[in-house]
Design an enzyme around this catalytic site. Structure first.
Site, PDB file in Angstrom:
ATOM      1  CB  SER A 216      -0.959  -0.044   1.195  1.00  0.00           C
ATOM      2  OG  SER A 216      -2.003   0.877   1.049  1.00  0.00           O
ATOM      3  CG  ASP A 404      -6.109  -3.032  -4.266  1.00  0.00           C
ATOM      4  OD1 ASP A 404      -7.079  -2.485  -3.710  1.00  0.00           O
ATOM      5  OD2 ASP A 404      -4.953  -2.575  -4.221  1.00  0.00           O
ATOM      6  CB  CYS A 407      -2.808   0.218  -4.549  1.00  0.00           C
ATOM      7  SG  CYS A 407      -2.734   1.572  -3.354  1.00  0.00           S
ATOM      8  CG  HIS A 461      -4.788  -3.185  -0.600  1.00  0.00           C
ATOM      9  ND1 HIS A 461      -4.335  -2.292  -1.534  1.00  0.00           N
ATOM     10  CD2 HIS A 461      -4.258  -2.780   0.586  1.00  0.00           C
ATOM     11  CE1 HIS A 461      -3.565  -1.378  -0.949  1.00  0.00           C
ATOM     12  NE2 HIS A 461      -3.502  -1.665   0.336  1.00  0.00           N
TER      13      HIS A 461
END
EC number: 3.4.16.5
Length: 500
Positions: A216, A404, A407, A461
């Site tokens: 992240s 995800d 991102c 993610h």
């Protein structure tokens, strides 16, 4: 009074924002970072704690520039497990007023010679203890607050450190607000100083290969941190750290490219319609203009860029509704997308707090104050430092779970392919190959020279949480220089692991 070119640019930017916002009919809080920070954290069920002031009762103090560490056997483990080589500690940051950095260190279940790996959770402002207990640490927390061994924990093949890198995150704290970090320079210097003292405490690991990992917002932390370590080595500043590579999972690294990919990804995944796509894309030109103003300064123009560009994401989320933007296969249940509440309960146990030496310091899973302090850093491009590392032979792995949104793999793939380095053209021409785990395709890999990109199947993610076995195999092959191999060598059984 004369108008400076930068002021004129900012005024033009505000005018473009107003026009685009009118066309998009954004919700009232769409461009306000405070509201967004609170919404993101609440969606994860990670409510921020109160600001910490001063040393909590029962917590052990430590002199500036020094490290205080203890061996730990956490409550909730099966009886008779013995000394596991688990440690917890505080590092008193030098050149600060009162800052202390908390960390866990788990020695490898395998060999002392296994690589040393450091893990950084993003946010910014989220604790790496989330990864310890929900992703790639040695254990997970059962509902009865007992600990269950994670058979795919990264400590199986590495000596792994989990750090709360930003003051105010997790158990890291200060009594002085001036210790709050606002950019990568501050965070990376803190981490570099920590490693210098850590390896003095543990000289038996100093010659081991060293890798930096995280996910992240660590897509910002890691390139800056890796550059700091590499430059420290080149200048012989202190203990040589045997940096071999770094891996970023579903990271935010090059916002100019990644924000532009939001609408493409959302359309490809049928999260929005073509009419929505065309309408939201009107915000891309002012976003690109804003990021250009921001450059790599981290000044007021970067705050403006954050506000403009996040209107793209906010507009998509308004249409997505209750879907989990960390994994678009899933729905958020009410306002909660993941429930990490067992972590809060676990760290609320007095026996646990005594075991790890934190006294009554309040645990903060994710901190809005840290998030807001880093807002001027958010839109900076951290890709710019990676080519020099590649040219010097530092291995780089960018990986991303395919489901995800925030991102997403598409934006990450685009900045990786756009990065200018000596192997750029050859990397682009390299054919993709299957990343096989147990003879099944766990992802798609592209690799040339020191650079690799891996799209991980059936993951959002948090890849180590969604695909723990694939994530462990990824780490094993990456740290052994065998990422391109479909089938790893058979891992020898260890008496220790069999015992647990």
């Amino acid at each position: 009074m004369a108008t400076t070119p930068r002021l004129a640019s900012l005024l033009l930017l505000l005018a473009l924002c107003a026009a685009a916002a009118g066309a998009l009919r954004l919700p009232p809080d769409a461009s306000f970072p405070g509201a967004q920070a609170e919404r993101l954290i609440r969606a994860l069920n990670l409510l921020p704690g109160r600001p910490r002031r001063g040393l909590g009762a029962g917590a052990e103090d430590v002199a500036p520039g020094q490290l205080l560490e203890r061996r730990v056997t956490l409550p909730g483990l099966p009886e008779g497990v013995g000394d596991l080589g688990h440690h917890a500690g505080y590092y008193r940051l030098p050149n600060t007023h009162d800052a202390r950095m908390f960390y866990f260190f788990f020695e490898s279940r395998g060999k002392k010679e296994d690589p040393v790996v450091i893990w950084l959770t993003g946010g910014p402002g989220c604790s790496s203890e989330l990864a310890v207990f929900y992703e790639n640490g040695p254990f997970t927390i059962a509902n009865n607050m007992s600990l269950v061994w994670n058979k795919f924990g990264w400590d199986k093949i590495s000596n792994i450190i989990f750090v709360d890198p930003a003051t105010g995150t997790g158990f890291s704290y200060s009594s002085d607000d001036r210790d709050t970090r606002h950019d990568e320079a501050g965070v990376s210097n803190d981490l570099y100083d920590f490693l210098q003292v850590f390896f003095k405490k543990h000289p038996e690991f100093v010659k081991n290969d060293f890798f930096i990992t995280g996910e992240s917002y660590a897509g910002h932390y890691i390139p800056a941190f890796a550059s700091r370590v590499h430059q420290g080595n080149k200048k012989n500043e202190g203990t040589h750290i045997n940096l071999k590579g770094f891996a970023i999972g579903n990271g935010l690294t090059d916002p100019a490219i990644q924000y532009k990919a939001y609408t493409d990804y959302a359309l490809d995944m049928n999260l929005i319609q073509k009419a929505d796509y065309d309408r939201i894309n009107k915000f891309i030109p002012p976003c690109e203009f804003a990021i250009k103003l921001c450059g790599t300064d981290g000044k007021a123009s970067c705050m403006a860029a954050y506000m403009v560009c996040n209107s793209i994401f906010n507009s998509i989320m308004k249409l997505v509704g209750t879907k989990n933007y960390y994994d678009v296969r899933k729905e958020c249940e009410g306002k909660l997308c993941y429930d990490f509440s067992n972590l809060e309960k676990f760290f609320g146990d007095k026996a646990v707090r005594q075991a790890i030496g934190v006294g009554d310091i309040e645990f903060v899973s994710c901190s809005t104050s840290v998030y807001q302090a880093m807002l001027t850093d958010w839109m900076r491009n951290l890709e710019v430092g990676i080519p020099a590392l590649l040219e010097d032979g530092i291995n780089v792995l960018i990986y991303a779970g395919e489901y995800d949104l925030i991102c997403n793999w598409l934006g990450n793939s685009r900045w990786v392919h756009s990065m200018e380095w000596s192997g750029q053209k050859d990397f682009a021409k390299t054919a993709e190959s299957s990343f096989l785990v147990d003879d099944a395709q766990a992802g798609v890999l592209k690799s040339h020279g020191a650079l690799s990109f891996l799209k991980v199947h059936n993951a959002g993610h948090m890849v180590p949480m969604d695909q723990p076995k694939a994530a462990l195999e990824m780490l094993r092959r990456f740290t052994q220089g065998k990422l391109k191999e479909s089938v790893p060598e058979e891992e020898p059984a260890t008496t220790f692991y069999a015992a647990i």
